[in-house]
Motif scaffolding. Structure first.
Motif, PDB file in Angstrom:
ATOM      1  N   GLY A 129      27.983 -42.984  -8.601  1.00  0.00           N
ATOM      2  CA  GLY A 129      27.469 -43.997  -8.495  1.00  0.00           C
ATOM      3  C   GLY A 129      25.504 -44.247  -7.854  1.00  0.00           C
ATOM      4  N   TYR A 133      21.976 -45.442  -8.998  1.00  0.00           N
ATOM      5  CA  TYR A 133      20.731 -46.360  -8.239  1.00  0.00           C
ATOM      6  C   TYR A 133      19.873 -45.898  -8.000  1.00  0.00           C
ATOM      7  CZ  TYR A 133      19.221 -48.870  -3.739  1.00  0.00           C
ATOM      8  OH  TYR A 133      18.709 -49.202  -2.893  1.00  0.00           O
ATOM      9  N   VAL A 160      27.488 -47.536 -13.797  1.00  0.00           N
ATOM     10  CA  VAL A 160      27.150 -48.842 -12.745  1.00  0.00           C
ATOM     11  C   VAL A 160      25.055 -48.877 -13.155  1.00  0.00           C
ATOM     12  CG1 VAL A 160      26.174 -47.728 -10.710  1.00  0.00           C
ATOM     13  CG2 VAL A 160      28.841 -46.681 -11.131  1.00  0.00           C
ATOM     14  N   TRP A 288      22.866 -47.954  -1.149  1.00  0.00           N
ATOM     15  CA  TRP A 288      23.479 -48.082  -2.036  1.00  0.00           C
ATOM     16  C   TRP A 288      24.359 -48.707  -1.771  1.00  0.00           C
ATOM     17  CZ3 TRP A 288      24.694 -49.771  -6.367  1.00  0.00           C
ATOM     18  CH2 TRP A 288      25.437 -49.809  -6.607  1.00  0.00           C
ATOM     19  N   CYS A 292      26.724 -51.614  -2.630  1.00  0.00           N
ATOM     20  CA  CYS A 292      27.882 -51.663  -4.238  1.00  0.00           C
ATOM     21  C   CYS A 292      29.102 -52.150  -3.058  1.00  0.00           C
ATOM     22  CB  CYS A 292      27.945 -49.879  -4.009  1.00  0.00           C
ATOM     23  SG  CYS A 292      29.140 -49.536  -5.111  1.00  0.00           S
TER      24      CYS A 292
END
Ligand code: NDP
Length: 337
Positions: A129, A133, A160, A288, A292
């Motif tokens: 993830g 980002y 993602v 992030w 998220c």
């Protein structure tokens, strides 16, 4: 109690297969002073591990033949001789592919599920993830409303990337290796468009059709023909975030990797091409993580996992992921939560 471990049996020269792994079973190790005993719950199956199977110098050392592989693991502390860890704590760290392992705590981080599956710490709330980002926002410097192209788009990182782009009101199109993955990108993950790179007549023409004004940010996970096609279709002042080149990971050591050709396009169009390794961007993690969790809570981010069961399934899960058999993030469930 016994402890099954997955070891490197041989170094692949070309495609990795089951013969490159073996397993052994030993008594569960005893933690010494200042150490903890960890019971593995989930382990992460990641493309970069293929590079560690080669005997080459890289940003992370190679696996050794006859020794356990290691990677991202979520584990429970089952015995502690360490002041900072208590029995019952859940941690994440780089640990052996084994049912149990001993650690002095270095590099381990305690995790709290916080309403999300624990396994997400190996995926959307973990390294993949953050990679999405960092690549899109920090390296790609994406702006709201821009056009984004991502390869291996249904995978742990790519899925993602696409959803961040969609949440930033970008136009986002991706490629994947099956019609089912393409349908999922368009129908569930909110991609504006997607295509199966294995069945289109021309990847180059398909991308040109999807991006008539050019690509502002290309998030490259694959390399080869798709990377080349993106290079030919970049917009002026576009950015390429070079995250991975999985198409090259399983070629024989005696072969030269594929292109790309057409690099002169990048000169005339003032395109920036930047490779990156996520571990060099730890400062991006808090932003992030907060973003998220907000999107997950609001239903603006979803995440798919392919879960193999049992430590013995890890080699097959790794080989399958390299062939595109995973749908979203590939993990192995080794023990109960
Ligand atoms: P994925 O979950 O995307 O799994 C890998 C996918 O790659 C497969 O499912 C397959 O999907 C696709 N693939 C495999 N071989 C090929 C090929 N020859 N051509 C095209 N596609 C192929 O893995 P991750 O999301 O974990 O990783 C994606 C990329 O990001 C990798 O290149 C990885 O090395 C890189 N990465 C880089 C990091 C960094 O710090 N720079 C950190 C983490 C990952 P399909 O069915 O669509 O073909």
């Amino acid at each position: 109690m016994q402890n099954t471990r997955i070891l490197l049996a041989a170094r692949p020269d070309g495609w990795v297969d089951d013969s490159h792994f073996t397993q052994d079973t030993q008594p569960v190790p005893e933690p010494g002073d200042g150490q903890i005993l960890l019971r593995t719950i989930y382990l992460s199956v990641d493309p970069y591990m293929r590079g560690r199977m080669n005997d080459t110098k890289s940003y992370i050392p190679p696996f050794q033949i006859g020794e356990p592989l290691s990677g991202g693991v979520v584990a429970e502390v089952v015995h502690s001789n360490h002041a900072d860890f208590a029995v019952g704590d859940t941690v994440i760290g780089l640990l052996d592919w084994a049912e149990y392992s001993v650690s002095n705590g270095e590099g381990l981080r305690k995790v709290h599920a916080g309403g999300h599956p624990l396994s997400y710490h190996l995926g959307i709330l973990g390294m993949p993830g953050l990679t999405a980002y960092v690549g899109l926002v920090e390296v790609g410097r994406v702006q709201a409303g821009e056009s984004v192209f991502v390869t291996a788009a249904s995978g742990a990182v790519g899925s993602v990337v696409g959803q961040i782009a969609r949440n930033m009101d970008c136009y986002v199109a991706g490629s994947a290796g099956s019609d089912a993955k393409v349908a999922h990108l368009k129908n569930t993950l909110g991609f504006n468009d997607a295509f199966n790179y294995k069945s289109v007549d021309s990847v180059h023409k398909t991308i040109a059709g999807l991006f008539p004004k050019g690509i502002n940010v290309a998030f490259e996970n694959v390399g080869g023909a798709q990377f080349e096609a993106a290079i030919w279709n970049m917009a002026v002042f576009g950015r390429i975030a070079l995250c991975g080149m999985i198409a090259d990971y399983n070629i024989s050591r005696s072969e030269m990797p594929a292109g790309p050709r057409g690099m002169t396009n990048l000169i005339g169009r003032n395109v920036t091409l930047q490779g990156f390794i996520v571990s060099n961007y730890p400062q991006a993690a808090p932003a992030w993580d907060a973003q998220c969790r907000e999107w997950l809570a609001a239903g603006k981010m979803t995440y798919d996992e392919s879960v193999a069961e049992g430590i013995g399934a890890a080699p097959g899960a790794f080989v399958g992921m390299m062939k595109g058999e995973n749908f979203g993030k590939q993990i192995v469930k080794v023990g109960d939560e």
